[in-house]
Design a protein around this motif. Structure first.
Motif, short mmCIF file in Angstrom:
data_model
loop_
_atom_site.label_atom_id
_atom_site.label_comp_id
_atom_site.label_asym_id
_atom_site.label_seq_id
_atom_site.Cartn_x
_atom_site.Cartn_y
_atom_site.Cartn_z
N MET A 68 0.83 -1.21 0.00
CA MET A 68 0.00 0.00 0.00
C MET A 68 0.86 1.25 0.00
SD MET A 68 -2.94 -0.70 2.81
CE MET A 68 -4.13 -1.99 2.65
N LEU A 69 1.81 1.31 0.93
CA LEU A 69 2.66 2.50 1.03
C LEU A 69 3.55 2.64 -0.19
CD1 LEU A 69 3.63 2.39 4.81
CD2 LEU A 69 1.95 3.88 3.70
N GLY A 70 4.11 1.52 -0.66
CA GLY A 70 4.97 1.57 -1.84
C GLY A 70 4.23 2.07 -3.07
N ALA A 71 3.06 1.52 -3.31
CA ALA A 71 2.27 1.94 -4.47
C ALA A 71 1.85 3.41 -4.34
CB ALA A 71 1.03 1.06 -4.62
N SER A 72 1.51 3.80 -3.13
CA SER A 72 1.08 5.19 -2.90
C SER A 72 2.21 6.17 -3.17
CB SER A 72 0.60 5.35 -1.46
OG SER A 72 -0.52 4.53 -1.21
N PHE A 73 3.38 5.90 -2.60
CA PHE A 73 4.49 6.83 -2.79
C PHE A 73 5.03 6.78 -4.22
CE2 PHE A 73 4.63 6.81 1.90
CZ PHE A 73 4.41 8.18 2.07
N LEU A 74 5.00 5.62 -4.85
CA LEU A 74 5.41 5.54 -6.24
C LEU A 74 4.49 6.40 -7.10
CD1 LEU A 74 7.22 4.35 -8.46
CD2 LEU A 74 5.63 2.43 -8.59
N ALA A 75 3.18 6.29 -6.87
CA ALA A 75 2.22 7.09 -7.64
C ALA A 75 2.48 8.58 -7.45
CB ALA A 75 0.80 6.72 -7.24
N ILE A 88 -8.03 6.96 -4.71
CA ILE A 88 -7.73 5.52 -4.60
C ILE A 88 -7.18 5.20 -3.21
CG2 ILE A 88 -6.26 3.66 -5.47
CD1 ILE A 88 -6.49 5.03 -8.27
N ILE A 89 -6.32 6.05 -2.69
CA ILE A 89 -5.78 5.82 -1.34
C ILE A 89 -6.90 5.86 -0.31
CG2 ILE A 89 -4.33 6.83 0.48
CD1 ILE A 89 -2.34 7.59 -1.80
N TRP A 90 -7.83 6.78 -0.44
CA TRP A 90 -8.96 6.85 0.50
C TRP A 90 -9.88 5.64 0.37
CZ3 TRP A 90 -9.83 8.84 4.97
CH2 TRP A 90 -9.09 9.94 5.37
N ILE A 91 -10.03 5.12 -0.85
CA ILE A 91 -10.81 3.89 -1.00
C ILE A 91 -10.13 2.77 -0.21
CG2 ILE A 91 -11.48 2.08 -2.66
CD1 ILE A 91 -11.94 4.41 -4.70
N MET A 92 -8.80 2.68 -0.32
CA MET A 92 -8.06 1.68 0.45
C MET A 92 -8.25 1.91 1.94
SD MET A 92 -4.37 0.97 -1.37
CE MET A 92 -3.91 2.65 -1.77
N ALA A 93 -8.12 3.17 2.37
CA ALA A 93 -8.20 3.48 3.80
C ALA A 93 -9.57 3.12 4.38
CB ALA A 93 -7.89 4.97 4.03
N ALA A 125 -8.13 -1.57 -5.15
CA ALA A 125 -7.66 -0.18 -5.15
C ALA A 125 -6.13 -0.15 -5.23
CB ALA A 125 -8.15 0.55 -3.91
N ASN A 126 -5.50 -1.04 -4.50
CA ASN A 126 -4.04 -1.10 -4.52
C ASN A 126 -3.54 -1.48 -5.91
OD1 ASN A 126 -1.65 -0.72 -3.22
ND2 ASN A 126 -1.59 -2.71 -2.28
N ILE A 127 -4.19 -2.45 -6.53
CA ILE A 127 -3.82 -2.85 -7.89
C ILE A 127 -4.02 -1.68 -8.85
CG2 ILE A 127 -4.48 -4.33 -9.84
CD1 ILE A 127 -5.08 -6.53 -7.67
N ALA A 128 -5.13 -0.97 -8.69
CA ALA A 128 -5.39 0.19 -9.56
C ALA A 128 -4.29 1.23 -9.41
CB ALA A 128 -6.75 0.80 -9.22
N LEU A 129 -3.85 1.47 -8.18
CA LEU A 129 -2.79 2.46 -7.95
C LEU A 129 -1.48 1.99 -8.58
CD1 LEU A 129 -2.56 5.22 -6.70
CD2 LEU A 129 -1.86 4.14 -4.57
N LEU A 130 -1.18 0.71 -8.48
CA LEU A 130 0.03 0.18 -9.13
C LEU A 130 -0.04 0.32 -10.64
CD1 LEU A 130 0.81 -3.06 -7.10
CD2 LEU A 130 2.28 -1.06 -7.36
N VAL A 131 -1.22 0.08 -11.20
CA VAL A 131 -1.39 0.17 -12.65
C VAL A 131 -1.20 1.62 -13.10
CG1 VAL A 131 -3.06 -0.02 -14.55
CG2 VAL A 131 -2.78 -1.91 -12.90
N VAL A 132 -1.86 2.56 -12.45
CA VAL A 132 -1.71 3.96 -12.89
C VAL A 132 -0.29 4.47 -12.67
CG1 VAL A 132 -4.16 4.54 -12.71
CG2 VAL A 132 -2.66 4.97 -10.76
N ALA A 133 0.38 4.00 -11.62
CA ALA A 133 1.77 4.38 -11.40
C ALA A 133 2.66 3.78 -12.49
CB ALA A 133 2.25 3.94 -10.02
N SER A 134 2.39 2.54 -12.86
CA SER A 134 3.16 1.90 -13.94
C SER A 134 2.95 2.63 -15.26
CB SER A 134 2.72 0.43 -14.10
OG SER A 134 2.99 -0.29 -12.93
N LEU A 135 1.73 3.00 -15.53
CA LEU A 135 1.44 3.73 -16.78
C LEU A 135 2.14 5.09 -16.78
CD1 LEU A 135 -2.32 2.82 -17.27
CD2 LEU A 135 -0.35 1.94 -18.55
#
Length: 138
Positions: A68-75, A88-93, A125-135
């Motif tokens: 969660m933290l890694g994907a968040s800070f990467l994004a 997305i982070i608030w959805i996770m929270a 939500a975490n997967i979504a954040l990883l995907v948008v960060a990857s993109l």
């Protein structure tokens, strides 16, 4: 940067406070048991025990917090749209808080249980954040 991503940072703070609360609840519920041994939970406990559920809730968060933290800070660092990142982070929270409350309240061995749906929402939500960060990196 703080002003731009303040929604995301507040969501991350909520996640971290949730894990802190879980740690306190798990530790105090376990310590209140007769003959409690630090660092060891009775292997015979299951979902019928609040001590078990409190410890599993905390363990589940520990299993998920690094991603969660890694994907968040990467994004944030790669410049994903601040509103999307924060949302997305608030959805996770929120999903993690609901997961916690349901795990504390409902003693069930049923799978999926009501808490499972909120675990899944947070995971998606975490997967979504990883995907948008990857993109954003591409």
């Amino acid at each position: 940067m703080f002003a731009t991503y303040s929604l995301a940072f507040w969501g991350l703070l909520a996640i971290m406070f949730t894990v802190l609360i879980q740690a306190i609840v798990a530790a105090t519920s376990k310590a209140a048991q007769p003959g409690a041994i630090p660092g060891k939970i009775d292997a015979s406990l299951s979902h019928g025990s609040f001590v078990f559920r409190a410890n599993r809730t905390f363990a589940n968060s520990q299993e998920n917090i690094s991603l969660m933290l890694g994907a968040s800070f990467l994004a944030i660092l790669v410049g994903v749209d601040a509103l999307w990142t924060g949302t997305i982070i608030w959805i996770m929270a929120v999903a993690r808080v609901i997961h916690m409350v349901l795990y504390y309240a409902i003693a069930t061995e049923k799978n999926p249980s009501p808490r499972s749906y909120f675990y899944l929402i947070a995971l998606l939500a975490n997967i979504a954040l990883l995907v948008v960060a990857s993109l954003a990196l591409i």
